[in-house]
Design an enzyme around this catalytic site. Structure first.
Site, short mmCIF file in Angstrom:
data_model
loop_
_atom_site.label_atom_id
_atom_site.label_comp_id
_atom_site.label_asym_id
_atom_site.label_seq_id
_atom_site.Cartn_x
_atom_site.Cartn_y
_atom_site.Cartn_z
N SER A 17 40.62 33.43 55.37
CA SER A 17 41.90 33.88 55.94
C SER A 17 41.68 34.74 57.18
O SER A 17 42.28 34.50 58.24
CB SER A 17 42.67 34.69 54.90
OG SER A 17 42.85 33.93 53.73
N CYS A 45 40.88 32.10 49.46
CA CYS A 45 42.32 32.00 49.21
C CYS A 45 42.75 30.54 49.04
O CYS A 45 43.43 30.20 48.07
CB CYS A 45 43.06 32.65 50.37
SG CYS A 45 44.83 32.39 50.31
N LYS A 53 45.41 29.07 42.37
CA LYS A 53 45.87 29.94 41.28
C LYS A 53 47.38 29.83 41.11
O LYS A 53 47.88 29.65 40.01
CB LYS A 53 45.43 31.38 41.59
CG LYS A 53 45.85 32.45 40.63
CD LYS A 53 47.22 33.02 40.86
CE LYS A 53 47.48 33.58 42.21
NZ LYS A 53 46.74 34.79 42.53
N TYR A 101 43.63 23.65 58.20
CA TYR A 101 42.88 24.80 58.75
C TYR A 101 41.95 24.36 59.87
O TYR A 101 41.82 25.00 60.90
CB TYR A 101 42.11 25.51 57.63
CG TYR A 101 42.92 26.63 57.01
CD1 TYR A 101 42.62 27.96 57.26
CD2 TYR A 101 44.01 26.36 56.20
CE1 TYR A 101 43.37 28.98 56.74
CE2 TYR A 101 44.77 27.37 55.66
CZ TYR A 101 44.45 28.69 55.93
OH TYR A 101 45.20 29.70 55.41
N ARG A 200 36.73 46.57 29.15
CA ARG A 200 35.77 47.57 28.69
C ARG A 200 36.38 48.95 28.43
O ARG A 200 35.79 49.74 27.72
CB ARG A 200 34.64 47.71 29.70
CG ARG A 200 35.07 48.17 31.08
CD ARG A 200 33.86 48.28 32.00
NE ARG A 200 34.23 48.57 33.38
CZ ARG A 200 33.36 48.72 34.35
NH1 ARG A 200 32.06 48.61 34.10
NH2 ARG A 200 33.75 48.97 35.58
N ARG A 206 43.41 48.96 35.94
CA ARG A 206 43.15 50.27 36.54
C ARG A 206 43.62 50.25 38.00
O ARG A 206 43.44 49.27 38.70
CB ARG A 206 41.64 50.58 36.48
CG ARG A 206 41.28 51.98 36.89
CD ARG A 206 39.88 52.32 36.40
NE ARG A 206 38.87 51.42 36.96
CZ ARG A 206 38.31 51.59 38.16
NH1 ARG A 206 38.67 52.57 38.93
NH2 ARG A 206 37.39 50.73 38.58
N GLY A 263 35.19 41.63 39.09
CA GLY A 263 35.14 42.16 40.45
C GLY A 263 34.39 41.25 41.40
O GLY A 263 33.75 40.27 40.98
P1 NDP Z 1 39.34 43.67 39.96
O1 NDP Z 1 38.66 44.78 40.65
O2 NDP Z 1 40.82 43.54 40.08
O3 NDP Z 1 39.02 43.76 38.40
C1 NDP Z 1 37.71 43.77 37.94
C2 NDP Z 1 37.74 44.06 36.45
O4 NDP Z 1 36.44 43.90 35.92
C3 NDP Z 1 38.17 45.48 36.14
O5 NDP Z 1 38.96 45.45 34.98
C4 NDP Z 1 36.85 46.18 35.90
O6 NDP Z 1 36.94 47.26 35.03
C5 NDP Z 1 36.07 45.07 35.23
N1 NDP Z 1 34.62 45.26 35.38
C6 NDP Z 1 33.92 45.58 36.49
N2 NDP Z 1 32.61 45.64 36.24
C7 NDP Z 1 32.47 45.36 34.93
C8 NDP Z 1 31.35 45.27 34.06
N3 NDP Z 1 30.10 45.51 34.51
N4 NDP Z 1 31.56 44.95 32.77
C9 NDP Z 1 32.82 44.73 32.31
N5 NDP Z 1 33.91 44.80 33.07
C10 NDP Z 1 33.74 45.11 34.37
O7 NDP Z 1 38.58 42.37 40.41
P2 NDP Z 1 38.90 40.82 40.22
O8 NDP Z 1 37.58 40.19 40.09
O9 NDP Z 1 39.93 40.61 39.19
O10 NDP Z 1 39.54 40.44 41.62
C11 NDP Z 1 38.91 40.82 42.84
C12 NDP Z 1 39.92 41.18 43.87
O11 NDP Z 1 40.57 40.02 44.33
C13 NDP Z 1 41.04 42.06 43.35
O12 NDP Z 1 40.71 43.41 43.41
C14 NDP Z 1 42.18 41.73 44.25
O13 NDP Z 1 42.16 42.59 45.36
C15 NDP Z 1 41.89 40.31 44.69
N6 NDP Z 1 42.82 39.39 44.01
C16 NDP Z 1 44.14 39.45 44.35
C17 NDP Z 1 45.05 38.65 43.73
C18 NDP Z 1 46.49 38.76 44.08
O14 NDP Z 1 46.81 39.26 45.15
N7 NDP Z 1 47.40 38.32 43.22
C19 NDP Z 1 44.65 37.69 42.70
C20 NDP Z 1 43.24 37.72 42.41
C21 NDP Z 1 42.38 38.54 43.05
P3 NDP Z 1 37.23 48.77 35.53
O15 NDP Z 1 38.67 48.81 35.94
O16 NDP Z 1 36.93 49.58 34.32
O17 NDP Z 1 36.30 49.01 36.67
#
Ligand code: NDP
Length: 452
Positions: A17, A45, A53, A101, A200, A206, A263
């Site tokens: 993007s 995206c 998605k 694109y 976790r 969060r 993440g």
């Molecule tokens: P997020 O940061 O949203 O969530 C990651 C999750 O994984 C959190 O719950 C985190 O827990 C957990 N986590 C991290 N490390 C570990 C570990 N070692 N063991 C267990 N759990 C863990 O990331 P996503 O991967 O879901 O998405 C990435 C990014 O992509 C998002 O932040 C968002 O910005 C973007 N996105 C946006 C969308 C939208 O606009 N609708 C849709 C999808 C993605 P904790 O909170 O405790 O750290």
């Protein structure tokens, strides 16, 4: 050095993007631009993120639609879902977008190079064994799913693979409590999988408002997702009829597939950045200034890998700003204080501005307006589903500093509200806005008594 000594004015690495927007805009402003991409046009995206998605969210919502239709008088035969049809129709649509694109870039006058880029020297990139030079090199390589290391974690899939599974998983474990995990829990639950989602900590999502997180957890559980907090996989083994997973709370489960959504980290591992003096943020993202410049004067970066909100519209706004700053009439980097966002969970979350927890720290005394209600549709469908609306108002100024919603179409509703919030709307502005009846959104302009 004059730019004429370089092959290009701007060489963009990554056709996602942010990269495509920067390249197109810069080329249309007269810059000599090349974009290097080795995977797919449109980046995360278009290929393995927002677009597929959302298509899968639509697919999954039909499940409850068939059931709810009964209360409105419809008699429907037992519906059957075919994964291969959805997956393959999705593929066709994404191929169409890939071509668009490519065309957008070419029409703007940018050169598209198929290959993997590595930094060779200052102003110099190596692609497919050839060295290319550019006055400015823009890193727009995004992020890549991160999988924590634990025994058997190699069996876990990421959002890169989940869209194209050869077989539909009847039992799915989703690890994580953020955007991707929660959206996919809704998708696969709606399509008919038995979904377990583990997080976790004490409460998932969060960073979102506390009331939103608690309310969403309760609503998701009602839909049938087995949402478990203080539970994290410790080991995965192949066994029985699928994967045998041991959680850190001692419990075990057996599933057909495991999605790890824990993440995303900057996608920079083989760019050869070690050869540069580039600086990183404490979280490991690339540090840039307000002109997207890294600590190397010729190297720039924008989008997800710079550590701001990992959202397509943010990368797009940054791409436009970068091009105008460097090849147009200037301007500032986009303002990121009131970035609206939606989670396409089921139900949706829409949010703009501060959470109550953040606002307490920043603005002192607050007035909180909140309402939860049963959407009108479910008076006849009989579905046990509620929506939440919440406004956070700074008491001293009456300004609405946070607006949150859980419920159908929250993303659509909050996008409109975000304009008002961005413009500094006060609670009095909300109060004198006439509602549209009957809608869920009218609730935002009819909240009269603060709950706190
Ligand atoms: P997020 O940061 O949203 O969530 C990651 C999750 O994984 C959190 O719950 C985190 O827990 C957990 N986590 C991290 N490390 C570990 C570990 N070692 N063991 C267990 N759990 C863990 O990331 P996503 O991967 O879901 O998405 C990435 C990014 O992509 C998002 O932040 C968002 O910005 C973007 N996105 C946006 C969308 C939208 O606009 N609708 C849709 C999808 C993605 P904790 O909170 O405790 O750290």
């Amino acid at each position: 050095m004059s730019t004429a000594v370089f092959d290009y004015d701007l060489l963009v690495i990554g056709a996602g993007s942010g990269g495509v927007r920067a390249a197109r805009t810069a080329a249309s402003l007269g810059a000599r631009v090349a974009v290097v991409e080795d995977r797919y046009m449109g980046g995360t995206c278009v290929n393995v993120g927002c677009v597929p998605k959302k298509l899968y969210v639509y697919a999954s919502e039909f499940g409850k639609g068939f059931v709810d239709a009964g209360g409105f008088g419809w008699e429907t035969p037992e519906p059957a879902f075919d994964w291969a049809t959805l997956r393959d129709n999705k593929k066709t649509e994404i191929s169409r977008l890939n071509a668009i694109y490519q065309r957008l870039l070419e029409t703007a006058g940018a050169t598209v190079i198929d290959g993997r880029a590595h930094i060779h020297d200052r102003h110099s990139i190596e692609v497919n064994g050839t060295q290319l030079t550019a006055e400015k090199v823009l890193l727009a390589t995004g992020t890549w799913p991160y999988i924590p290391a634990f025994p058997g974690s190699e069996y876990a899939l990421t959002s890169n693979e989940i869209f194209d599974l050869p077989e539909f998983p009847q039992r799915l474990l989703i690890i994580g409590g953020g955007y991707i995990a929660t959206e996919f829990a809704g998708i696969f639950n709606g399509l008919g999988s038995k979904v377990t989602q583990t997080y976790r900590g004490d409460l998932f999502m969060r960073g979102f408002d506390g009331d939103v997180r608690t309310f969403l957890a309760a609503e998701i559980r009602k839909t049938g997702v087995d949402l478990r907090f203080n539970a994290n996989p410790q080991a995965i083994e192949i066994g029985g009829q699928g994967y045998h997973v041991t959680l850190d709370n001692g419990s075990t489960l057996e599933v057909d597939s495991i999605l790890c959504a824990t993440g995303r980290r900057p996608n920079i591992h083989d760019l050869n950045l070690e050869e540069t003096d580039i600086q990183y943020t404490p979280q490991g993202f690339i540090a840039v200034d307000e002109r997207f410049q890294t600590s190397e004067s010729w190297l720039y970066a924008l989008g997800d890998l710079t550590g701001g909100p990992q959202l397509t519209p943010v990368a797009l706004a940054q791409g436009t700003a970068f091009a105008h700053q460097h090849y147009g009439s200037g301007g500032d980097a986009p303002e990121l204080e009131y970035v609206p966002t939606a989670v396409f969970s089921q139900p949706n979350v829409g949010t703009v501005g501060y959470t109550e927890e953040q606002a307490e720290q920043l603005f002192g005394e607050l007035r909180i307006f909140q309402s939860d209600f049963r959407p009108m549709k479910h008076t006849l469908s009989g579905r046990d589903e509620r929506s939440l609306m919440k406004l956070i108002v700074e008491a001293a100024t009456d300004r609405v500093v946070g607006l949150h919603m859980v419920g159908p179409d929250a993303g659509e509703i909050v996008q409109g509200m975000a304009i008002a919030i961005q413009m500094g709307a006060t609670k009095a502005d909300f109060d004198r806005t006439i509602g549209i009846h009957p809608t869920a959104a009218e609730e935002f302009v009819t909240l009269r008594e603060p709950v706190r």
